[in-house]
Design an enzyme around this catalytic site. Structure first.
Site, PDB file in Angstrom:
ATOM      1  N   ASP B 194       0.831  -1.215   0.000  1.00  0.00           N
ATOM      2  CA  ASP B 194       0.000   0.000   0.000  1.00  0.00           C
ATOM      3  C   ASP B 194       0.865   1.265   0.000  1.00  0.00           C
ATOM      4  O   ASP B 194       1.697   1.465   0.874  1.00  0.00           O
ATOM      5  CB  ASP B 194      -0.874  -0.043   1.268  1.00  0.00           C
ATOM      6  N   HIS B 367      -3.659   4.971   6.944  1.00  0.00           N
ATOM      7  CA  HIS B 367      -2.585   4.417   6.113  1.00  0.00           C
ATOM      8  C   HIS B 367      -1.211   4.649   6.740  1.00  0.00           C
ATOM      9  O   HIS B 367      -0.997   5.608   7.477  1.00  0.00           O
ATOM     10  CB  HIS B 367      -2.621   5.043   4.717  1.00  0.00           C
TER      11      HIS B 367
END
Lengths: 553, 553
Positions: B194, B367
């Site tokens: 990611d 994130h």
């Protein structure tokens, strides 16, 4: 109007960011501070520019003593070519660089000979009607920015303009703390203060911090360095030029506004470029990559700007090559984030190394953060305070900040465009509301694009349009030809033949069932419209604009 | 296809943020990770949703062994109702909460009975074709998020999903560092990681830091507290509930997705709410303001969300009142800034005190920032690395970060949607490119809005449309009626009578001058089009879409 009162009428910039325009009245005298534009937002389909609605001044032109300009940014001067003619070209007052920028603009609009621009400086004072006017230097992201002091017989009004405090500015001219202190000592009745950056704590760093970043980037750049920034950010251009000099690089410019602004800034003495350093963009390939710096427009990802063209392999002269370092020395204006990101992505795809705010320290704001706002209020110590230049939340936060410094709640007014504020030595009141708002510039015309046209553009943009065209007998009302169905932006006609054929059938069926209304065309049109609208929504869950056209023969 | 090779085919989420979908193939076996949607950007006029183009899989349906879902966010599961039917409903594998969220979605699309959703957890392992599959817990802004381990005979592929490392998460379940360490020790061939937050240095703070902010805000709130956040951010809802409990407040919910998600999270045991604390939004006025917390949707300023309705005085039950404190516990997704700011401005105008990210510490990202990305790479120590989930610049920056940790340049592949990557134990190569891209969902239909329809909508949105309708004699070609000029979104017809009358004259003139082409309708139409286009641009500098319609009778 009430005699012996000051009236403040913001026509732009309060409750929004952009198109700043402030009317200050004392009895019969009207002074205007700034006449800016705003760039259209997503909802203003097809609009090129937005200017303030200045109709409030339509019957007061003879009372306007002058327009005072704080600095040369578009949101402070961009409305002049449109508003000046409406006001019978009152005299302008601006600092030297600001005058130069306005002249370029008025020349483009072929009205240079109609306007007198008086060059002022922090050293001069004017008498305009019953009011004295002075200026004080502030720091901002363009040189030669000033705040304005209006001395009325009832007391002093201070308009900060856009500002920050930079103790070590690139042009060596810090904000005039001494004058602000003196004004505070003398007593200021009302201050109007820039609220743009009230959401940021602390201090805005000095422009000088950029030097270190540039130095590091230039030291490590294996090839060309391409720097995009605002064309008006002359101090940033100066920093790039200075760094280029240290690293023995030549400088080429690209982008019309960058070339024009740099040229003017050099001529007027606001930018120092060593002799022989500037080369033409056409000539950059005659040098080694490590000898080259390109300064260009496009830091906002504007579609036709130099940097965007470079990123899209669409620039007349410059293609990204191995070893290029690109610096975006600016932050995206809210709303431009996606365009800026697209440009950065494309530059990376071409193989450039890209540095931008967040990754690297390559930009500082031109506006005062919270501690500077406190400093301004503490120097000027106004009796009354009105936050300006900001969206509503920013005005409220600035009001709260002033309250936290001891200004009484009843002495602070949060106003929006069109509000009329009356000030006497004793009190400040919001007393009235006058016409204000957005006037849209679209192509050649100013003001003819209104809510109806914009609403139609919005509907068209969502689901397109479908027309049902029909020719009927003038006498009997009987259909002679059609209905023909034509659509754009709704469905791809070749893929939707069945849908459109069925829609046509529905129209035919609805026409055979008119119960004697067959020559009442508005009834027939409404019938066609509702039939189609219902059918198409059921089948597609879309609502195209539906336009029946009936021709009589 | 080459035998004994792993093929990785990203169909969404690489080179963009959203519609994540990754195909992993080993010989005849196909596994799919996530099937997400993307929300349309400004250029996708009228489009409701964007899903991946999955046509690559059209002739491979029989090889699909399963769809593995990392977590329940829209950009990872939102494409399922559209893509599942195209793939003949392969089996799904998801954690318990994710399964619940998918079920709600499939129910809305009336396909619940067609899909088998297998509930998995970090404790289970699966055998799908020749591949073993395991899961590891990660932290993210929704509970029950996992990363995926695919054990092929050639080596192990690790897909991180969306993740961050939170050592003190609200649900008490930190990311599974032990498993990641073990995987690294065993040897990982390829990691897909990611990249969303690669531009942020340092660590993403723990969700727990929000507790302090909420505590301070609740302690000082004189009246009601209204908290807007993502409906899927269950841990944030838990924090608000916990704080409400400490301050003895009741909690009401508003916004359909908030009500549904909270209800499901309570049922599945992902949210603990003290008995009697939840009240109906209809009942909030039965309590004192200081006894009330409202949790609602609308943190992105979505036009029809609960918070936006409250801000616009348009909510069925809730009006802002003196003393209300509103918290936006989220950051604007890029592109939503203006809508969020509009909502905040309106809340301030209604008299609320508003706290939002930047002013107050009321949100953390879901994130991993740079140091966490380094931690993940250092635990997993893959031989090959491919950044996923991000725009191109983010993928490049993630690749550079991996390189800085010692992964060889030739072992890192920056790929985009549609690229085909082959992996053997020895090498990783980008070998091919297959069909991929955006499929637009607009109303009921999927895929029929293509580039032509979008281009037309864009033109229509800029300067509107002008139609010239004409009836002619079938035999002679002589005009019988018209031309009639009709426009929408171009000029306001009543203001532009002269312009449109002149335009009509031009059409008439151009028709009288056809030189024998009078029954060649496409020639006539082109002639009308160019005549009008030229004339209107000259007079207005606008370019409306011009649509000539000729009817024969």
């Amino acid at each position: 109007m009430t005699k012996g009162k000051i009236r403040i009428v913001p026509l732009g910039g309060l409750g929004e960011v952009g198109k700043n325009m402030m009317v200050v009245e004392y009895n019969d005298d009207i002074l205007i501070v700034d006449v800016g534009v705003m760039f259209p937002d997503d909802e203003m389909f097809g609009v090129d520019l937005v200017i303030p609605d200045a109709s409030y001044l339509a019957d007061k032109k003879h009372r306007i003593r002058g327009i005072l300009i704080t600095h040369g940014h578009e949101d402070h001067v961009g409305g002049l070519p449109y508003i000046l003619p409406m006001l019978n070209f009152p005299p302008l007052f601006a600092t030297r660089l600001t005058q130069g920028l306005i002249q370029v603009k008025l020349k483009e609009h072929r009205m240079l000979d109609k306007v007198a621009i008086n060059v002022i400086s922090p050293e001069v004072s004017l008498q305009l009607g019953e009011c004295g006017v002075e200026f004080f230097r502030v720091n901002h992201s363009i040189p030669d920015a000033v705040g304005i002091v209006i001395r009325t017989p009832l007391g002093t009004v201070v308009h900060t303009g856009d500002y920050k405090f930079d103790y070590t500015p690139i042009d060596g001219k810090p904000a005039d703390l001494g004058t602000l202190g003196r004004l505070g000592n003398e007593g200021v009745l009302l201050m109007l203060g820039d609220s743009t950056r009230v959401e940021s704590p602390g201090y805005t760093p000095s422009e000088r911090v950029i030097n270190d970043s540039l130095d590091k980037i230039f030291a490590n750049a294996p090839g060309r360095v391409i720097v995009a920034t605002f064309a008006s950010l002359i101090s940033r251009v100066q920093q790039v030029v200075d760094t280029a000099e240290r690293y023995e690089r030549f400088v080429a410019l690209t982008g019309r506004s960058m070339i024009n602004n740099v040229q003017m800034a050099i001529e007027l003495g606001y930018l120092r470029v060593p002799k022989g350093m500037l080369i033409r963009a056409e000539d950059i390939n005659k040098f080694n990559p490590e000898q080259i710096v390109v300064i260009c427009t496009g830091s906002q990802g504007e579609p036709t700007s130099a940097l965007t063209r470079i990123a899209n392999q669409d620039h007349r002269l410059i293609r990204i090559q191995e070893g290029d370092t690109v610096i975006l020395s600016a932050t995206p204006v809210p709303g431009n984030e996606k365009m800026v990101h697209r440009t950065i992505n494309n530059l990376f795809k071409q193989g450039a190394d890209v540095l931008y705010q967040g990754l690297s320290n390559v930009h500082v704001s031109g506006h005062a953060a919270q501690e500077e706002l406190k400093l301004m209020l503490s120097l000027v110590r106004p009796k009354f305070f009105m936050p300006i230049h900001g969206e509503y939340r920013q005005l409220i936060l600035h009001a709260k900040l002033a309250y936290s410094l001891g200004i009484a709640e009843e002495n602070i007014v949060v106003a929006e465009d069109g509000d009329v504020i009356e000030v006497s030595p004793e009190r400040i009141d919001l007393v009235d509301h006058v016409t204000s708002g957005n006037v849209y510039v679209d192509g050649l015309s100013v003001g003819d694009v209104g809510q109806i046209v914009l609403r139609d553009r919005k509907v068209l943009s969502q689901d397109g349009i479908l027309m049902a065209v029909l020719t009927v007998d003038k006498e009997t009302g009987a259909p002679i030809a059609g209905p023909d169905i034509v659509t754009r932006g709704f469905v791809y006609m070749r893929d939707a033949e069945e849908l459109l054929a069925n829609a046509r059938e529905r129209v035919v069926a609805s026409l055979s069932n008119l119960n004697g209304h067959s020559s009442d065309w508005s009834f027939v049109k409404d019938k066609i419209k509702s039939t189609l609208s219902e059918y198409l929504y059921e089948k597609t869950r879309r609502r195209p604009m539906i336009l029946p056209v009936v021709m009589e023969v």
